[in-house]
Design a protein around this motif. Structure first.
Motif, PDB file in Angstrom:
ATOM      1  N   GLN A 134      35.895  40.977  43.885  1.00  0.00           N
ATOM      2  CA  GLN A 134      36.906  41.303  42.882  1.00  0.00           C
ATOM      3  C   GLN A 134      37.459  40.033  42.246  1.00  0.00           C
ATOM      4  O   GLN A 134      37.603  39.950  41.021  1.00  0.00           O
ATOM      5  CB  GLN A 134      38.041  42.115  43.507  1.00  0.00           C
ATOM      6  CG  GLN A 134      37.648  43.526  43.848  1.00  0.00           C
ATOM      7  CD  GLN A 134      38.791  44.313  44.448  1.00  0.00           C
ATOM      8  OE1 GLN A 134      39.900  44.293  43.922  1.00  0.00           O
ATOM      9  NE2 GLN A 134      38.530  44.992  45.550  1.00  0.00           N
ATOM     10  N   LYS A 135      37.762  39.041  43.056  1.00  0.00           N
ATOM     11  CA  LYS A 135      38.302  37.770  42.542  1.00  0.00           C
ATOM     12  C   LYS A 135      37.283  37.064  41.658  1.00  0.00           C
ATOM     13  O   LYS A 135      37.611  36.590  40.566  1.00  0.00           O
ATOM     14  CB  LYS A 135      38.708  36.878  43.725  1.00  0.00           C
ATOM     15  CG  LYS A 135      39.129  35.486  43.351  1.00  0.00           C
ATOM     16  CD  LYS A 135      40.456  35.461  42.633  1.00  0.00           C
ATOM     17  CE  LYS A 135      40.912  34.027  42.464  1.00  0.00           C
ATOM     18  NZ  LYS A 135      41.303  33.714  41.097  1.00  0.00           N
ATOM     19  N   LYS A 158      41.471  42.691  34.495  1.00  0.00           N
ATOM     20  CA  LYS A 158      41.928  43.516  35.627  1.00  0.00           C
ATOM     21  C   LYS A 158      41.398  44.942  35.515  1.00  0.00           C
ATOM     22  O   LYS A 158      40.963  45.535  36.502  1.00  0.00           O
ATOM     23  CB  LYS A 158      43.454  43.536  35.701  1.00  0.00           C
ATOM     24  CG  LYS A 158      44.059  42.261  36.210  1.00  0.00           C
ATOM     25  CD  LYS A 158      45.580  42.331  36.176  1.00  0.00           C
ATOM     26  CE  LYS A 158      46.192  40.996  36.538  1.00  0.00           C
ATOM     27  NZ  LYS A 158      47.660  40.998  36.400  1.00  0.00           N
ATOM     28  N   GLU A 159      41.445  45.492  34.315  1.00  0.00           N
ATOM     29  CA  GLU A 159      40.968  46.863  34.108  1.00  0.00           C
ATOM     30  C   GLU A 159      39.468  46.977  34.374  1.00  0.00           C
ATOM     31  O   GLU A 159      39.019  47.940  34.998  1.00  0.00           O
ATOM     32  CB  GLU A 159      41.286  47.326  32.690  1.00  0.00           C
ATOM     33  CG  GLU A 159      42.756  47.584  32.465  1.00  0.00           C
ATOM     34  CD  GLU A 159      43.102  47.880  31.019  1.00  0.00           C
ATOM     35  OE1 GLU A 159      42.194  47.857  30.139  1.00  0.00           O
ATOM     36  OE2 GLU A 159      44.287  48.144  30.751  1.00  0.00           O
ATOM     37  N   TYR A 161      36.894  39.005  38.419  1.00  0.00           N
ATOM     38  CA  TYR A 161      38.087  38.831  37.587  1.00  0.00           C
ATOM     39  C   TYR A 161      38.019  37.488  36.858  1.00  0.00           C
ATOM     40  O   TYR A 161      38.234  37.420  35.646  1.00  0.00           O
ATOM     41  CB  TYR A 161      39.358  38.919  38.426  1.00  0.00           C
ATOM     42  CG  TYR A 161      40.588  38.537  37.657  1.00  0.00           C
ATOM     43  CD1 TYR A 161      41.196  39.440  36.793  1.00  0.00           C
ATOM     44  CD2 TYR A 161      41.139  37.262  37.769  1.00  0.00           C
ATOM     45  CE1 TYR A 161      42.317  39.094  36.060  1.00  0.00           C
ATOM     46  CE2 TYR A 161      42.251  36.908  37.039  1.00  0.00           C
ATOM     47  CZ  TYR A 161      42.840  37.819  36.195  1.00  0.00           C
ATOM     48  OH  TYR A 161      43.945  37.461  35.459  1.00  0.00           O
ATOM     49  N   ALA A 205      38.901  46.719  38.133  1.00  0.00           N
ATOM     50  CA  ALA A 205      39.363  47.944  38.790  1.00  0.00           C
ATOM     51  C   ALA A 205      38.344  49.063  38.618  1.00  0.00           C
ATOM     52  O   ALA A 205      38.041  49.797  39.566  1.00  0.00           O
ATOM     53  CB  ALA A 205      40.720  48.366  38.237  1.00  0.00           C
ATOM     54  N   GLU A 264      43.973  38.907  30.497  1.00  0.00           N
ATOM     55  CA  GLU A 264      44.146  39.190  31.926  1.00  0.00           C
ATOM     56  C   GLU A 264      44.147  40.689  32.184  1.00  0.00           C
ATOM     57  O   GLU A 264      43.526  41.157  33.136  1.00  0.00           O
ATOM     58  CB  GLU A 264      45.445  38.560  32.428  1.00  0.00           C
ATOM     59  CG  GLU A 264      45.379  37.054  32.505  1.00  0.00           C
ATOM     60  CD  GLU A 264      46.702  36.405  32.870  1.00  0.00           C
ATOM     61  OE1 GLU A 264      47.715  37.123  33.038  1.00  0.00           O
ATOM     62  OE2 GLU A 264      46.721  35.168  32.993  1.00  0.00           O
ATOM     63  N   THR A 265      44.818  41.440  31.331  1.00  0.00           N
ATOM     64  CA  THR A 265      44.869  42.895  31.489  1.00  0.00           C
ATOM     65  C   THR A 265      43.473  43.500  31.361  1.00  0.00           C
ATOM     66  O   THR A 265      43.083  44.349  32.165  1.00  0.00           O
ATOM     67  CB  THR A 265      45.816  43.520  30.443  1.00  0.00           C
ATOM     68  OG1 THR A 265      47.119  42.959  30.615  1.00  0.00           O
ATOM     69  CG2 THR A 265      45.884  45.020  30.570  1.00  0.00           C
TER      70      THR A 265
END
Length: 111
Positions: free
Chosen positions: A45-46, A28-29, A49, A32, A24-25
């Motif tokens: 974005q969703k 997200k990175e 992700y 971003a 997950e991290t």
């Protein structure tokens, strides 16, 4: 005996949660950074992700299932990357995908 089994289950559950958190991290990175480079909508974005998280899990599974067999890992990773590129291009569109590809090319040339 029951305590030992519970302890083993707890350890495996903890390791699974750590791996999930790592995936997950990383997702997200990546999203971003993409948002910083190509300005994504909330929907994009969703979608990205979810795609990144799924791909991270697939890559980990491939590594685990084919441990020690580098040629198979490379082949399967290439398949995942081709699918990921197509899905990312569909989400971003041609113009933003081109911007993202240029950014990645520049970043790779710095290394």
């Amino acid at each position: 005996m029951k305590k030992g089994i519970l302890l083993i289950c707890f350890v495996f559950a903890s390791l699974s949660m750590v791996a999930q958190d790592r995936f997950e991290t990383a997702a997200k990175e990546t999203v971003a950074k993409m948002n910083e480079v190509v300005s994504l909508s909330d929907i994009q974005q969703k979608q990205l992700y979810d795609l990144e998280l799924s791909n991270n899990k697939k890559r980990a599974e491939v590594r685990k299932e084919n441990e020690g067999n580098q040629s198979v890992i490379q082949e399967k990773m290439k398949e995942i990357n081709v699918e990921s590129y197509a899905a990312t291009r569909e989400i971003l569109g041609a113009a933003k995908m081109k911007e993202w590809a240029e950014y990645r090319k520049q970043e790779r040339s710095k290394k």
